[in-house]
Design a protein around this motif. Structure first.
Motif, PDB file in Angstrom:
ATOM      1  N   ARG A 125      67.024 -31.008 102.119  1.00  0.00           N
ATOM      2  CA  ARG A 125      67.270 -29.694 101.491  1.00  0.00           C
ATOM      3  C   ARG A 125      67.759 -28.672 102.515  1.00  0.00           C
ATOM      4  O   ARG A 125      68.535 -27.775 102.177  1.00  0.00           O
ATOM      5  N   ASN A 126      67.328 -28.798 103.796  1.00  0.00           N
ATOM      6  CA  ASN A 126      67.813 -27.895 104.831  1.00  0.00           C
ATOM      7  C   ASN A 126      69.302 -28.093 105.089  1.00  0.00           C
ATOM      8  O   ASN A 126      70.031 -27.134 105.382  1.00  0.00           O
TER       9      ASN A 126
ATOM     10  N   VAL B 166      65.808 -34.875  96.608  1.00  0.00           N
ATOM     11  CA  VAL B 166      65.179 -33.702  95.986  1.00  0.00           C
ATOM     12  C   VAL B 166      65.966 -32.422  96.274  1.00  0.00           C
ATOM     13  O   VAL B 166      65.661 -31.365  95.713  1.00  0.00           O
ATOM     14  N   GLU B 167      66.987 -32.539  97.123  1.00  0.00           N
ATOM     15  CA  GLU B 167      67.796 -31.357  97.454  1.00  0.00           C
ATOM     16  C   GLU B 167      68.662 -30.951  96.257  1.00  0.00           C
ATOM     17  O   GLU B 167      68.996 -31.784  95.405  1.00  0.00           O
ATOM     18  N   THR B 168      69.030 -29.701  96.191  1.00  0.00           N
ATOM     19  CA  THR B 168      69.897 -29.216  95.123  1.00  0.00           C
ATOM     20  C   THR B 168      71.349 -29.573  95.431  1.00  0.00           C
ATOM     21  O   THR B 168      71.690 -29.960  96.554  1.00  0.00           O
ATOM     22  N   THR B 169      72.198 -29.436  94.443  1.00  0.00           N
ATOM     23  CA  THR B 169      73.634 -29.599  94.662  1.00  0.00           C
ATOM     24  C   THR B 169      74.136 -28.455  95.533  1.00  0.00           C
ATOM     25  O   THR B 169      73.778 -27.300  95.327  1.00  0.00           O
TER      26      THR B 169
ATOM     27  N   THR C   3      71.475 -29.089 102.823  1.00  0.00           N
ATOM     28  CA  THR C   3      72.178 -28.458 101.702  1.00  0.00           C
ATOM     29  C   THR C   3      72.227 -26.946 101.869  1.00  0.00           C
ATOM     30  O   THR C   3      73.258 -26.309 101.605  1.00  0.00           O
ATOM     31  N   PHE C   4      71.133 -26.352 102.335  1.00  0.00           N
ATOM     32  CA  PHE C   4      71.130 -24.909 102.586  1.00  0.00           C
ATOM     33  C   PHE C   4      72.185 -24.545 103.632  1.00  0.00           C
ATOM     34  O   PHE C   4      72.880 -23.524 103.509  1.00  0.00           O
TER      35      PHE C   4
ATOM     36  N   THR D 206      62.364 -41.075 100.853  1.00  0.00           N
ATOM     37  CA  THR D 206      62.658 -40.613  99.498  1.00  0.00           C
ATOM     38  C   THR D 206      61.486 -40.868  98.562  1.00  0.00           C
ATOM     39  O   THR D 206      60.722 -41.821  98.753  1.00  0.00           O
TER      40      THR D 206
ATOM     41  N   ASP E 168      63.049 -36.612 102.579  1.00  0.00           N
ATOM     42  CA  ASP E 168      63.031 -36.223 101.164  1.00  0.00           C
ATOM     43  C   ASP E 168      64.417 -36.284 100.535  1.00  0.00           C
ATOM     44  O   ASP E 168      64.856 -35.352  99.834  1.00  0.00           O
TER      45      ASP E 168
ATOM     46  N   ARG F 186      71.408 -40.032  91.062  1.00  0.00           N
ATOM     47  CA  ARG F 186      71.570 -38.827  91.877  1.00  0.00           C
ATOM     48  C   ARG F 186      72.879 -38.839  92.667  1.00  0.00           C
ATOM     49  O   ARG F 186      73.547 -37.807  92.803  1.00  0.00           O
TER      50      ARG F 186
END
Length: 227
Positions: free
Chosen positions: A117-118, A147-150, A120-121, A190, A144, A200
């Protein structure tokens, strides 16, 4: 600095001998590795850390992979030249183990554990340079995964980790030569199963993941150790 005795690790005033040096090869002792992992885990994560007996099957697979025990890996269909995809329920200890296991082989090239997720940010802020950065020749463990966003940069959506995995696969293929075997590895953790990963990231990425990773999985009934 070259490590002369990689099977002997010193933590503070305590010396942990993980095996015996036989010629120029190390004969590791799994029980001694577990003792060291328990001690190192307490140093890294606090005194409440412990090695659970029910996790020893997973730990054994991870240990023979990291110490490159080719004979044991062959018996369990683990390819030491691929990366590790460690899957399991939330809180079963995946991240901690991937942060911990790298310490038993101080003589090998290590990897950085980065939450997906980092990444993706970072993409949302700086764009496609992020994909180039994590598709480079460094060793990573993407934590993980799934679980990250698009990702979204200047109004354009991007499946950031999917693109990075494709880049990592291409890098692995380019650097894994028969004469020297070892390519640039990618690891990941994951909570998702194979079907969820395909949903995903798509069939193309899932196909590359089969060639990029060894799948090692906790039991789906593993308890949340953070409670």
């Amino acid at each position: 600095m070259k490590i002369q005795l990689p099977h002997i690790i010193i933590e503070g005033s305590v010396q942990y001998q993980l095996g015996e040096l036989v010629g120029n090869q190390i004969s590791y002792d799994f029980k001694k590795i577990l003792i060291y992992l328990d001690a190192k885990g307490k140093l890294l994560f606090g005194r409440n850390f412990k090695i659970y007996e029910e996790d020893e099957v997973v730990l054994y697979k991870l240990c023979i992979y990291f110490i490159r025990d080719f004979e044991a890996c062959k018996k369990l269909d683990i390819d030491p030249n691929k990366g590790i995809l460690l899957s399991g329920p939330v809180g079963c200890g995946k991240t901690s183990l991937m942060k911990l296991l790298r310490h038993i082989v101080p003589h090998q090239k290590s990897y950085e554990v980065i939450p997906a997720r980092n990444i993706t940010f970072a993409f949302n802020n700086i764009g496609y340079k992020t994909i180039e950065e994590y598709g480079n020749s460094s060793f990573y463990c993407f934590d993980d995964l799934g679980v990250e966003t698009t990702g979204r940069h200047f109004g354009k959506d991007c499946n950031v980790m999917g693109e990075i995995l494709l880049s990592r696969y291409d890098l692995f293929v380019r650097t894994c030569h028969p004469e020297r075997s070892r390519g640039v590895k990618t690891h990941a953790t994951t909570n998702l199963n194979a079907q969820e990963l395909e949903e995903r990231y798509g069939n193309r990425v899932r196909s590359r993941m089969r060639q990029l990773f060894n799948l090692i999985a906790f039991d789906k009934e593993s308890v949340d150790k953070r409670t």
